[in-house]
Motif scaffolding. Sequence first.
Motif, PDB file in Angstrom:
ATOM      1  N   ARG A  61      -6.260   0.541  -8.876  1.00 28.59           N
ATOM      2  CA  ARG A  61      -7.260   0.064  -7.899  1.00 28.59           C
ATOM      3  C   ARG A  61      -8.619   0.727  -8.126  1.00 28.59           C
ATOM      4  O   ARG A  61      -9.279   1.169  -7.182  1.00 28.59           O
ATOM      5  CB  ARG A  61      -6.749   0.292  -6.466  1.00 28.59           C
ATOM      6  N   ARG A  99     -12.783  -3.915   0.583  1.00 29.97           N
ATOM      7  CA  ARG A  99     -11.611  -4.778   0.777  1.00 29.97           C
ATOM      8  C   ARG A  99     -10.911  -5.091  -0.539  1.00 29.97           C
ATOM      9  O   ARG A  99      -9.778  -5.536  -0.546  1.00 29.97           O
ATOM     10  CB  ARG A  99     -12.045  -6.108   1.414  1.00 29.97           C
ATOM     11  N   ARG A 107     -11.597  -3.445  -4.304  1.00 25.35           N
ATOM     12  CA  ARG A 107     -11.310  -2.288  -5.174  1.00 25.35           C
ATOM     13  C   ARG A 107     -10.433  -2.664  -6.363  1.00 25.35           C
ATOM     14  O   ARG A 107      -9.332  -2.163  -6.552  1.00 25.35           O
ATOM     15  CB  ARG A 107     -10.659  -1.151  -4.378  1.00 25.35           C
ATOM     16  N   TYR A 110       5.688  -3.902  -2.391  1.00 22.87           N
ATOM     17  CA  TYR A 110       4.533  -3.715  -1.508  1.00 22.87           C
ATOM     18  C   TYR A 110       3.257  -3.478  -2.318  1.00 22.87           C
ATOM     19  O   TYR A 110       2.248  -4.155  -2.126  1.00 22.87           O
ATOM     20  CB  TYR A 110       4.798  -2.538  -0.551  1.00 22.87           C
ATOM     21  N   PHE A 111       3.322  -2.512  -3.250  1.00 19.51           N
ATOM     22  CA  PHE A 111       2.113  -2.177  -3.998  1.00 19.51           C
ATOM     23  C   PHE A 111       1.642  -3.337  -4.865  1.00 19.51           C
ATOM     24  O   PHE A 111       0.445  -3.596  -4.968  1.00 19.51           O
ATOM     25  CB  PHE A 111       2.332  -0.928  -4.853  1.00 19.51           C
ATOM     26  N   GLU A 125       0.054  -5.915  -2.676  1.00 22.35           N
ATOM     27  CA  GLU A 125      -1.253  -5.475  -2.177  1.00 22.35           C
ATOM     28  C   GLU A 125      -2.355  -5.729  -3.213  1.00 22.35           C
ATOM     29  O   GLU A 125      -3.496  -6.024  -2.851  1.00 22.35           O
ATOM     30  CB  GLU A 125      -1.215  -3.997  -1.777  1.00 22.35           C
ATOM     31  N   LEU A 132      -3.102  -9.306  -2.737  1.00 21.72           N
ATOM     32  CA  LEU A 132      -3.863  -9.535  -1.503  1.00 21.72           C
ATOM     33  C   LEU A 132      -5.313  -9.063  -1.653  1.00 21.72           C
ATOM     34  O   LEU A 132      -6.235  -9.701  -1.135  1.00 21.72           O
ATOM     35  CB  LEU A 132      -3.194  -8.826  -0.316  1.00 21.72           C
ATOM     36  N   ALA A 133      -5.493  -7.952  -2.368  1.00 21.11           N
ATOM     37  CA  ALA A 133      -6.856  -7.453  -2.588  1.00 21.11           C
ATOM     38  C   ALA A 133      -7.643  -8.461  -3.428  1.00 21.11           C
ATOM     39  O   ALA A 133      -8.828  -8.712  -3.176  1.00 21.11           O
ATOM     40  CB  ALA A 133      -6.812  -6.096  -3.287  1.00 21.11           C
ATOM     41  N   ALA A 147      -8.589 -11.133  -1.258  1.00 18.47           N
ATOM     42  CA  ALA A 147      -9.646 -10.702  -0.334  1.00 18.47           C
ATOM     43  C   ALA A 147     -11.027 -10.852  -0.977  1.00 18.47           C
ATOM     44  O   ALA A 147     -12.042 -10.934  -0.280  1.00 18.47           O
ATOM     45  CB  ALA A 147      -9.421  -9.246   0.096  1.00 18.47           C
TER      46      ALA A 147
END
Lengths: 304, 414, 310
Positions: free
Chosen positions: B98, B157, B159, B220-221, B224, B227-228, B231
Motif C-alpha cells: 500500500r 482512501r 494509497r 481481508y487484506f 482491502e 476496495l482501495a 475507492a
Amino acid sequence: MKDTRFAHLKDIPSAHLLGAGTAMCAGCGGLLAVREIHEVLGDRTVFVNAAGCMTLLSTYPFTPFSGSFLYTAMASAPAGAQGVRDALDVLARKGRLAPEDDLSVVVLTGDGSASGMGLSATSAAIDRGLDFLYVCYDNEGYGNTGQQASATTPLGARTATTERGSVASKKDLFGIWAANRPAYVATAIGSEPVDLARKVEKASKIRGPKLLLVLAPCPTGWGFESDQLVEIGRLAVKTGAWPLKEVEGGKIVHTKVPPKRAPVEEYLRAQGRFAHLFEPSRDEATLASIQQSVDAYWRTVTVG
Amino acid sequence: MSRALMTGNVAAAWGARLANVDYIPAFPITPQTEIIETLASWVDEGLVDAKLTMLESEHSMVTAAGAAAATGARVFTATSSQGLLYALEMLYAVAGWRVPFVMVNVSRGVASPITLEPDHEDILAARDSGFLQLHAATCQEVVDFVLLGYALGEDPRVRLPVLVNEDGFQLSFTREPVALPAASDIAELLGTFDPMGSALRGGNPTSQGIAVLDPSAYSYFRYEIHLASRAALAAWDEVAVSFAEITGRRYEPVEVYRADDAEVAIVAIGSFSTKLKEAVDRLRDAGQRVGLVRPLLLRPFPDAQLREALAGKKGVLVFDQNLSMGKGGVLHTEVCSALYGARGAPPIVASFIGGLGGRDLPSEEIYAMVDETLAAVQRGEAPPPRLLFTHRELTQQRRLQVIAGVERAKGGAP
Amino acid sequence: MSGAVYRVRLHGRGGQGIKTAGRVLGTALFLEGFEVQDAPRYGAERRGAPIFAFVRAARGPILERGAIQRPDLVLVADDTVVVVPAAGVLAGVTSRTVMVLCSEQPEDVWRARLAPKGPLHVLPLPLEDRGATSLRHVGMACAGAAARLLGVVSLASLRKAIETELAGVGRAAIDSSLAAAERSFVALSEHAGAAAPGEPIAASGYERPVFVELLCEPVLEATAMVHGARTSELVKTGLWRTVRPEVHAELCHKCHWICASSCPDGAISASESGVARVDYDHCKGCGVCVVACPHHAIAAVPERSTEVPK
C-alpha cells in the motif's frame, strides 16, 4: 580487534531485542545468529528480508523485531535495502528526516537466495557502494522448503534433491563477494558469539557494503538433534570446515585459527546428511575429497 | 499557460519534475529510456531535487521504488514491455504494501517473438496487480496523468501505486504541443509526500510486507486492496476537479466522444483513440451515427460510467491492441462483463484485435469494423472475434516464410 | 453422488510420523478396495510444532475436499498438543466422534480433563518410544488403532500398507513400526468398527453464515503490517516443547551469559539472584542450553500435558 566493546561473552548485550515466540525450528542456528546481530546493532535497524526461513519470523500480527522489518521477495532484498537507504539519505538532505529517525539498513537472506537469484542484486548493491550490512544465514540448502540442494550445499551432503549426496562443491560466496571489493566481508557462526559480535560491531562502523556470511547449522535440514546446535558449530570451526575470517582493504585475516585441526570426519559424523558416507560402508573417496579440500584451503592461509 | 513541443517521454519526465519527486530508481529499456535519461540530466543540472539510482533490473527497480515509498519518499520510475514483465512479481508485492508512487509504462509488445514496437500486452499483464492504471492518448495526457496519478495514489482512501501508460513510438517518440502546469500550482495540489505514519523510521518499529498465513486475514487484506482501488473512482472526481481548476483540463474516468446519440459505439484505450475520433468524424460526415467511448482508467475499471455511456446502443465495437492467449481481447472481456445483465445493455459487442507489434490502424479498417458491427446488429448475432489482418499481409508473410526456409521444412506452409 | 464416508483426523507434532500414519491408513483402506483421500496439513511452523493429517475413505467416489469438518475418529499421537489451541484437536468433535490419545496418563484422567461426550480410548506410549527423547512411533500406533476402530481394515492390509509407505527407511525402522501399529491394532480388538461413517452436512436446516459487506478501511489498519515491536511474544511457543530444561539453582554458577547466548529463542535470562531462568512460555525445548552449561546445572526433563484446554 582492539576497538571493541566485546572482550568477553558477558559483554554482549542481552536486551532481548529479538522477541521470542517465532516459528523457527527448535535449535535454529540461523535464529541464534540473527538474535545476536540484532542485539549488537540495536533497535534503530531495518531488516530487509529475502524469501527464506527468516521470512516467517514475522507472520501477521506477530513480529519479533524491536527494529523494523520489510519483506521484499526472494531475488531483490538488496534492492529493497537500496530503496530504503536512498530514501533515508534524500529525506535527510531535504530536512524531512531527523537524525534520530535514521536506520541501519540490513539485508537478511538465506544462502539459497544469496547464491542464486539474489546474487545479481547483491553484486549490484556492492557495485553501487550501498551502505548496508548484508547478512546471509547459510544453512547450505533451501531450508524453508525442506532442504533441497542450493549452490551452497557442500560436497557429499544429502538433501531432498541429492539423495546420494551432493556431487557439487559449495559455492564460495565469500570469495565472490570479496572479489567485488566491498568495504568489509566476513564469515561467522552463532556458536562463536564473541567473534560474531566483534564483526557486526566492526561492520557497523564502516560505511559502504558490508557482507557477513554466517554458517547456520540446521537440525531439521542437516539431521542432528537440536541440542547439538552449538557443538556442531564448534566442530565446523575446529575441523577447519568453516574458516572464520574477514577482509578489510583487500587483506584476508583469519579471526580464529584452529590450533590443531581435528579431522573433518568429526564434523561430518555428527550430521545425518553425511551418514551415507559412513554407513553401510565408508565412502573413502568422498571423505578424502572433503578432507583434501579443507586441507588445501588451510595450506593457503598464512597465519599471523 | 505556455505550450511547448515535446515527446511523450519528455512529458512523462516533466510529470516527475513537476511532482517534485524525491527518488527515481531507474533501468533502461526501449522505448522508455529517454524518460530516465531526461531525468538523469535534470538531476545532474539541479533542476530536479531527487536521487536517481540505476538498478540492475526492473525487478530490483520496483523493489527499490516500493521500499523508498515505504520509507516516506515520493518516487517515480518507468519501464516497458519485458521490463514490466520482469518486475511483475514486485508489482503485486508493492501494491500489497500500500505504497503510492507512479510508474510510467511505455507500452511495447512482448516476446516471443521479441519486438520493439507498441501494443498493450505488457501493460495488461499488470492489470490484476493492484496498481491503478491510467491510459494516455496524447502527450498532454502523459504529463497530466502522471500528476493525477500522484494525487490519486496518495489519496488517503487509496494509497496504491499507479501505472500511467503511454504507447511506445505513437507517444513516446512523437512530439506534440504540451501545456505544462505551473510548478507552484502542482506543489499546492500535491504537497509533500505524506507517509501517513507508516514510514520506516528509527524509534517507530514496523514490520511490513509480512506473511499472512491465516486464510481469513489473507482474504481481508487482499480484498482491502481491491476496495482501495475501487475507492479511487470516488477519489477521481475530487482530484480531477482540483486538477481542472489549475489546468482547465477536466478528465472523466470515461471519455465520451459523439456517442450520446450513436447507434454504434467504439470502445478503445490509448493513443489510437484519437485516430478513432477522426474516423468517427468521417463516419458522421457519411451520415452514420457512431461515437467513441474511451476508458482513461482501466483499474479501477469504471463499470458504471461505461454502462451509462453504452446504454441503449445497438452495437459496441471493442478494439483491443492485445491478446489474451486462448481467450481474445482483454478489453472486450472487460466491457462484456460490465454490460452483461445491465439495463439497456447493447445486444451486440463485437471484438476486433489490431495494432499488435506496432501494426497501424488504417482509417478504412475502422470504417470496415463499424460496417461489420452494424451488419451484426442487423443479424442480431455478435460476429466472431476478428484479427485485423489482410490478404496482402498474408501474401507478404508467405514471402517471408519462403526466405526463412519454410518451403524446405517438412510440412511447411503451402 | 458419494456414499458413506469415513473421516479420520490424526494429530501430533512434526517429526512424529503423523503424515506417514495418514498415508499408511490411506493405503490400507485403498488395499481394502476403498476410494481414499489422505493429506497432511501443516503451516509455517517447524519441527516440534503441531500438525495434523486426515484420511477419508468411501466405497464410492469422494467429493469432499480439504480439512474435515466433522471427524468420525480423532487420534492424538502426542498428548501435549491437546492444550495447543491452534492444533484444533477438538475441532468438530461431536458425541459420535471416537477419540484416541497416545498417553502415559490413564483413561479416567483424560475423561476428567476433556469430558468427552463420545467414546475415548487411551493407548500406552509405544514400547519403542519409552524413555526416548523424541516420539517416533506414536504415529504408527495411531494408524494401527485407526485401522482397528474403523473395522474395515485387515491386519494383513495394515502390514502391507506399512511396508509400502516405509519402503526405503530400512528394515529395522519398518519392523519397529509394524510392531507399534500391530500392538494398538490388537489392543483395540473389542472396539473394532466403533468408528462409523458420519452423516454429511445437510442442506436443509443448516446454520446460515452471516456474511458482511467489507468496507474500504483506513490504510494503516487495512495493510498487512505490524505497528510495534516484539508482538511475537504473544505466541506461546513453549507449547511446542516435549522436553523441558530445568535449572538446578544449587549447581548454577550464575554464568547465565553462557546458556543465554546459546539459546536461539532468547528464552533464558538471569533472575535477580543471577541464576539462569528459563522462559517456559517460549522455550521450545531444543536442549541447547542443557548441552551448553559447563556445570551440568540444566537437566532435560520430559514434558507431559497436565493442563486442560479451556
